[in-house]
Scaffold this active site. Structure first.
Site, PDB file in Angstrom:
ATOM      1  N   SER A 122       0.824  -1.287   0.101  1.00 46.45           N
ATOM      2  CA  SER A 122      -0.016  -0.063  -0.008  1.00 46.45           C
ATOM      3  C   SER A 122       0.743   1.370   0.070  1.00 46.45           C
ATOM      4  CB  SER A 122      -1.060   0.026   1.320  1.00 46.45           C
ATOM      5  OG  SER A 122      -1.965   0.939   1.143  1.00 46.45           O
ATOM      6  N   ASP A 137      -4.724   8.674  -0.930  1.00 47.67           N
ATOM      7  CA  ASP A 137      -4.918   8.953   0.488  1.00 47.67           C
ATOM      8  C   ASP A 137      -5.219  10.501   0.549  1.00 47.67           C
ATOM      9  OD1 ASP A 137      -4.418   6.595   1.361  1.00 47.67           O
ATOM     10  OD2 ASP A 137      -2.124   6.787   1.519  1.00 47.67           O
ATOM     11  N   HIS A 159      -4.264  -0.398  -4.306  1.00 49.46           N
ATOM     12  CA  HIS A 159      -5.776  -0.844  -4.007  1.00 49.46           C
ATOM     13  C   HIS A 159      -6.554  -0.206  -5.440  1.00 49.46           C
ATOM     14  CE1 HIS A 159      -4.951  -1.465   0.340  1.00 49.46           C
ATOM     15  NE2 HIS A 159      -4.314  -0.266   0.212  1.00 49.46           N
TER      16      HIS A 159
END
Lengths: 235, 235
Positions: A122, A137, A159
């Site tokens: 990630s 993010d 992701h």
């Protein structure tokens, strides 16, 4: 010669953290007894100590001990001397901010370029791209720069999520966001779905896992690649 | 006395841009013949000229003419002298970067604080918060600061999305991201669902539209508020 596993996620649905990668990690870390953990992406909820204990419990299952960079007074030396490194997930802005504050960007890049086995998941994978500009993010801190390690010659979107054709939501899809990135920036981007990872070894970069990945190149239509495709010429 | 409509989105599912807001805009802009459009959030695809023509065609339907800030040599004067202002959506990092590059942050804040009618949608709403740190966008540019206009005494998350209980995706939910923000920052955050807007007038801040909104306060459980709730004391 780089030796890395750059994974979309630490955890896939219905399984414990990292277990889907255990075989890969045993091979990646086969010469390591001790792994240096970089917990800086964690924005709270649990402390760096607690995060490290959790990771230690996972790595015990493949016979490895974990120490964390935050335990060392000389963080640069801890990276330089590491047998193997793992950077975990959380918030990429925070991770990059902390790496800059600890002046660790060049040290970490050098260690990985010199062959220290490296696992990123990630946020820890995002920083292996040229910049962190394709993160998902929120900017909960404002790092001095968005330039990251450039371990691969392109950018990474971890992701990666396909657009939902049934959605009524008008916010941008992931694909639209990456297209926005390409309106102002040139690096190719790989959308890594959860369960996929990049394996860097012997001067190659291979897509691994069971899923296709999606490649985005400025001014071109995005396209799918299948597992075992080499990405060393994607730049 | 501020006079603003701060909307989650320009467009709701199944309808043309801004039409769901027409009644509200006729009232907001009732004293304006000409609206100054700020197109800076648009990351490409269409030019600022094309974006402005599209907005002009929409505003014609409520009898308003549109000029865009990018058409003026003296952008500060165009904001200062505007009868009414609309900042459209796109990418918030790009919008904030452009506002800083044109030194427009204080000028725009002053105009809005002094009562120039203001409509923001999406990125144009995000900048009405204290910082843009609760944006959903990718950092396709690196603005000099994330501090925004502070028209409201809290932060805004536009296009707020509830977690999908059926999802198998392991990326952070919107709620988790806002919680990460609160691990490092104090301002309250309002999650504005598509179809909701804040109406600032007569020294009050009201939630309008038919939907509830979600309020996030550091170290507290998030909670829902219903339409017509006042938010002037949320700080």
């Amino acid at each position: 010669m780089k030796n890395c596993v750059i994974a979309s996620t630490s955890t896939i649905h219905g399984s414990q953290p990292l277990t889907y990668l255990f075989d890969t990690l045993e091979e990646l870390y086969k010469e390591c007894n001790e792994i240096l953990f970089i917990p800086y992406a964690r924005p709270g909820g649990i402390s760096h100590d607690e995060y490290t204990i959790g990771i230690n419990n996972i790595f015990k299952k493949i016979g490895k001990k974990t120490l964390s960079v935050h335990m060392f007074e000389d963080t640069k030396a801890s990276v330089k001397n590491a047998e193997g490194i793992y950077t975990g997930g959380g918030n990429t802005f925070l991770l990059v901010d902390q790496l800059y504050r600890h002046s660790l960007i060049p040290t970490l890049k050098e260690a990985i370029d010199n062959g220290t086995p490296y696992l990123g998941t990630s946020a820890g994978s995002n920083i292996c791209g040229l910049t962190m500009q394709t993160t998902n993010d929120m900017p909960i801190v404002h790092p001095q720069s968005l330039t990251t390690l450039g371990i691969v010659p392109f950018n990474i979107n971890p992701h990666y999520l396909d657009p939902d054709p049934k959605s009524t939501h008008k916010g941008e899809t992931r694909e639209t966001r990456i297209k926005e990135f390409h309106n102002l920036n040139s690096p190719p981007v790989i959308g890594l779905r959860e369960g996929s990872w990049l394996r860097l070894k012997e001067d190659d970069i291979l897509l691994e896992g069971n899923l296709n990945a999606r490649i985005f190149i400025k001014n071109k239509e995005p396209y799918e690649i299948s597992p075992n495709t080499s990405l060393k010429d994607l730049n």
